[in-house]
Design a protein around this motif. Structure first.
Motif, short mmCIF file in Angstrom:
data_model
loop_
_atom_site.label_atom_id
_atom_site.label_comp_id
_atom_site.label_asym_id
_atom_site.label_seq_id
_atom_site.Cartn_x
_atom_site.Cartn_y
_atom_site.Cartn_z
N ALA A 349 0.76 -1.15 0.04
CA ALA A 349 -0.14 0.03 0.06
C ALA A 349 0.92 1.31 -0.01
O ALA A 349 1.80 1.48 0.67
N GLY A 350 0.48 2.09 -0.92
CA GLY A 350 1.17 3.56 -0.79
C GLY A 350 2.61 3.37 -1.28
O GLY A 350 3.10 2.40 -1.87
N PHE A 351 3.31 4.46 -0.87
CA PHE A 351 4.78 4.57 -1.34
C PHE A 351 5.69 4.25 -0.22
O PHE A 351 6.66 4.95 0.30
N GLN A 352 5.54 2.94 0.15
CA GLN A 352 6.62 2.26 1.08
C GLN A 352 7.88 2.14 0.56
O GLN A 352 8.00 1.97 -0.56
N ALA A 353 8.99 1.83 1.46
CA ALA A 353 10.34 1.65 1.06
C ALA A 353 11.00 1.11 2.02
O ALA A 353 10.73 1.35 3.03
N ALA A 354 11.77 -0.16 1.61
CA ALA A 354 12.48 -0.93 2.76
C ALA A 354 14.04 -0.24 2.95
O ALA A 354 14.64 -0.02 2.18
N PRO A 355 14.36 -0.05 4.38
CA PRO A 355 15.61 0.41 4.64
C PRO A 355 16.55 -0.64 4.38
O PRO A 355 16.32 -1.77 4.14
N LEU A 356 17.63 -0.02 3.91
CA LEU A 356 18.67 -0.68 3.48
C LEU A 356 20.05 -0.41 3.83
O LEU A 356 20.52 0.83 3.76
N LEU A 357 20.94 -1.10 4.08
CA LEU A 357 22.40 -0.97 4.52
C LEU A 357 23.21 -1.76 3.69
O LEU A 357 23.09 -3.06 3.50
N LEU A 358 24.22 -1.12 2.89
CA LEU A 358 25.11 -1.64 2.10
C LEU A 358 26.47 -1.24 2.76
O LEU A 358 26.94 -0.64 3.46
N THR A 359 27.49 -2.41 2.15
CA THR A 359 29.09 -2.00 2.48
C THR A 359 29.81 -2.27 1.38
O THR A 359 29.53 -2.82 0.30
#
Lengths: 504, 504
Positions: A349-359
């Motif tokens: 639903a809606g404009f959700q986004a998954a947090p992301l940690l890169l290295t």
């Protein structure tokens, strides 16, 4: 022209038609009205404009609940943040009233006639005057503090400049409600008609910047958007100043000693900072340098753990959500980059986004990770010794902020890191996080390109300087001088024959 | 690359080869050296740079005779003017040393940590720091005061910025001699290698502005030249500030009362002003509004008489002489324009030009007369009442100056005229003439476009502000702060928790 539609980012659905896009003719009318208001707004004087700013702050506070409700519905930033933002907004209106009361900002200087090694000097008196009508572009991510009633508007009005705001397409309803509140309060406080205006639509924004009455532009947005406006400005017969804040990476360096002393705390706090407000802050820490080895691992493990616990924020609009997905994908796919952790996935639903940690490795920093990714993403770059670190810091673009997290009492490495970062930053932060920009006298929010606020700030009292220009009066009789420059005036600090004098 | 040739404008003949045009590789080397010098120049501190500026002034004075001789041979401006210009140049170097001693210019501000209506505030400390290496374009018409050692260079060095000067093609020998004097004195005074550089040639100027090490540009010249440099700047990956002074009409209004009281004196003095230095001043009064009727006739007759007595000055170079002839012809041929008087005609040798006085009606002002004509030409526009006058003033482009010549004690009309002109001018002058720009604390030399010094000045102590940018330190330990921002420092004015404090 098209309808201006307010969308609920939590559902992605259109909720209401706020207005129609402002036509070129309407923009012209508003800009002409602003031009006509300029003399009257200046004539209110510092006292009159201080009263105006306080009246605007009061009016906003009076309608707090209505404003927060519509802003929350339109931005999904939540009532706690939005109440805080409204407090910040009325606070900065009142702080600029204090700036007017204090009066240093006009930089008054009087040089009496006299002899110099160059020969006789005439009587010269200088102060700053309003630059003229200002176009302000509201920001997507601060519907109040950097939009219709935000820092640009407050500082421009304080300076004595009428303002025409381009409402951000992400929160047109909030923009219109707040504009109506402010316009009514301004009229009641005796401001000339035309002191405030608002326009909607991309073309209206372009028309605004091209309009001959507009004497300066304040903008918060993307590099692409800023470059487009700069092109319009360069094509004017009379290019005007452009104060843009266009993007920022905000690098953070964790020293080995800091990692050893409090690695887990730092890791958790960093995630709090980069996911705050859905990672939609211009001061979001986007790239974090962490030492290799066990202490650094502690930082990174705490970060990963916190990210795995993080929910999927609702981003401000479809464009930001789409760009986030695209940029996050490009960064994750770049050579030498690995995914460390991700947070909750969107539920659809809606404009959700998954947090992301890169290295990645600081020794071989991929170009991609030096770009801003707007949203809840950060990259950790592991460094193995100072050569690694300094080499990577030399690749940093300029940013609004640069942060050093030190060990207790540590100075040597922090000093060396600061020497690398200060030429690339507007604010140097020690042992804290870049999100959160206090409004105060000593604040600076700007920096070298991609900020075109390179020499001025968009936050803090000195933001007023953007909307002023110097004028010198030579040999003027007292009747023709602004009061602040007459011989007997003692209400503000002034420089008299080169000597700074406090008011008495 | 081509030779850089020094020409004698009195004969039009080449006298010597000064250098070869600077190659792209040499420009790169000089800019990189400037970049490398930046840290050391800042580290000299305010005291060290004040000593440097005084050493440069002394060195110039020591070589006064040599410098004036080559400059006179190369510019035909004459030893009186050039001696005065050298005095001005060393004076402004020493004045910027005083600016450093006094220290206000860093705008030091300290906000201690504390509670605010927005919640807790961290410790924030702000001051201005050098912007980085600066490119300075020498002006044709001031071989000393706006060229290698001029106001741009003095203010940039004071700020702590290394300088690479583009020598003007009109006086390469003067530029090189003066550069050699300054570079030797800078080295002797302990400035880092690379603090000063000089380049010759048009391509070298373009390379300079495009170079990544250059962080700001100071320019005095034509609108065409300025626009070309602005285009190069816009194409940089990181556009930088451009401080240009590009042309100026400098309107003058003679009120009916002034014409009645001292019309003949005004007429003679106006001719003195517009023919000074061959009319090659950016502050030359180009358009003079004179009332119709007998009193105005008195002004105009005195002007015509003085022009008929005026000799034919030698202009600075062939390009200026050719442009003068072309522009003067276009203005004289414009609809509604008549020739009132001309001065001595060129005798054929060198780049001479005949002074010219034109007249037209303010009620129907031809567009042509609102453009700057560089050289000994002025246009008189006769006005019949204030409606005529105000209508014409509304057509004025922005200028560095605007002048009102009033009657004794007259305020009403001067106030109304000032209200029309102040939005279009950087300096408002009363009962004097715009040529002659004192170097002082309260001076302003700039204005809205075609000055891109709209918010800053190129003359006077505040010129230093162009080459500085703010930085805020948040939560910094004392060891990492500049001395001026540490708690116990009391050597300069500072704003502490919002309150301006004088040194003690």
């Amino acid at each position: 022209m098209s309808d201006v539609v307010s969308i609920d980012p939590r559902t992605g659905q259109a909720v209401e038609v706020v207005a129609r896009e402002t036509t070129t003719e309407e923009v012209d009318r508003l800009c002409s009205a602003a031009q006509a208001a300029a003399g009257g707004l200046e004539a209110l004087g510092r006292d009159g404009r201080a009263a105006l700013l306080r009246a605007l702050a009061d009016a906003l506070e009076d309608r707090r609940e209505d404003v927060v409700a519509v802003a929350d519905r339109e931005t999904a930033l939540g009532p706690v943040r939005l109440n805080g933002e409204l407090t910040r907004t009325s606070y900065q209106l009142r702080l600029f009233a204090e700036v007017l009361d204090e009066g240093s900002y006009v930089e008054a200087a009087v040089d009496h006639a006299g002899d110099t090694p160059m020969g006789p000097r005439p009587d010269l008196r200088r102060m700053l005057v309003p630059i003229g009508p200002v176009a302000v572009f509201g920001a997507s991510n601060f519907p109040l503090a950097f939009s219709v009633p935000g820092g640009d508007t407050a500082s421009a009005l304080a300076a004595g400049c009428p303002v025409v705001v381009k409402a951000h397409g992400s929160h047109p309803a909030t923009s219109q409600v707040v504009f109506d509140i402010l316009a009514a309060a301004a009229e009641k406080a005796g401001a000339p008609a035309g002191t405030l205006g608002v326009v909607h639509g991309v073309q209206a924004g372009a028309d605004l910047v091209a309009h001959p009455a507009i004497r300066a532009v304040g903008f918060t947005g993307s590099v692409t958007g800023g470059r487009a406006l700069l092109q319009i400005i360069e094509q004017r017969p009379d290019p005007v100043p452009f104060f843009g804040e266009l993007s920022s990476l905000n690098p953070v360096v964790v020293t080995p000693q800091a990692a050893a002393e409090r690695g887990a705390t730092i890791g958790t706090e960093l995630v709090g900072s980069f996911t705050l407000g859905g990672g939609q802050f211009c001061t979001k820490p986007g790239l974090v340098f962490v030492p290799t080895g066990a202490d650094g691992d502690g930082v990174v493990e705490a970060m990963a753990a916190a990210v795995r616990e993080a929910g999927a924020p609702v981003l401000l609009n479809e464009g930001i959500a789409t760009a986030y997905g695209r940029t996050a994908g490009r960064l994750a796919d770049a050579d030498g980059v690995e995914v460390l952790a991700s947070g909750a996935q969107p539920t659809g639903a809606g404009f959700q986004a998954a947090p992301l940690l890169l290295t990645t490795a600081a020794a071989d920093l991929p170009h991609e990770v030096t770009e801003e990714c707007f949203g809840p993403l950060a990259v950790v770059a592991r460094y193995d010794g100072t050569a690694d670190l300094f080499g990577a810091l030399a690749e940093m673009p300029s940013s609004l902020t640069a942060t050093v997290l030190r060990g207790q009492g540590e100075t040597e490495l922090p000093l060396a890191v600061s020497a690398k970062l200060r030429p690339r930053a507007g604010r140097m932060i020690y042992d804290a996080y870049p999100t959160g920009v206090a409004v105060s006298w000593a604040q600076h929010h700007g920096g070298p390109w991609p900020s075109t606020n390179s020499q001025h700030t968009s936050v803090g009292t000195t933001a007023i300087r953007r909307f002023l220009r110097p004028v010198t009066w030579q040999g003027a009789p007292a009747d023709l001088l602004p009061p602040e420059l007459t011989d007997d005036y003692r209400g503000i600090p002034r420089r008299v024959d080169g000597v700074l004098e406090l008011p008495r």
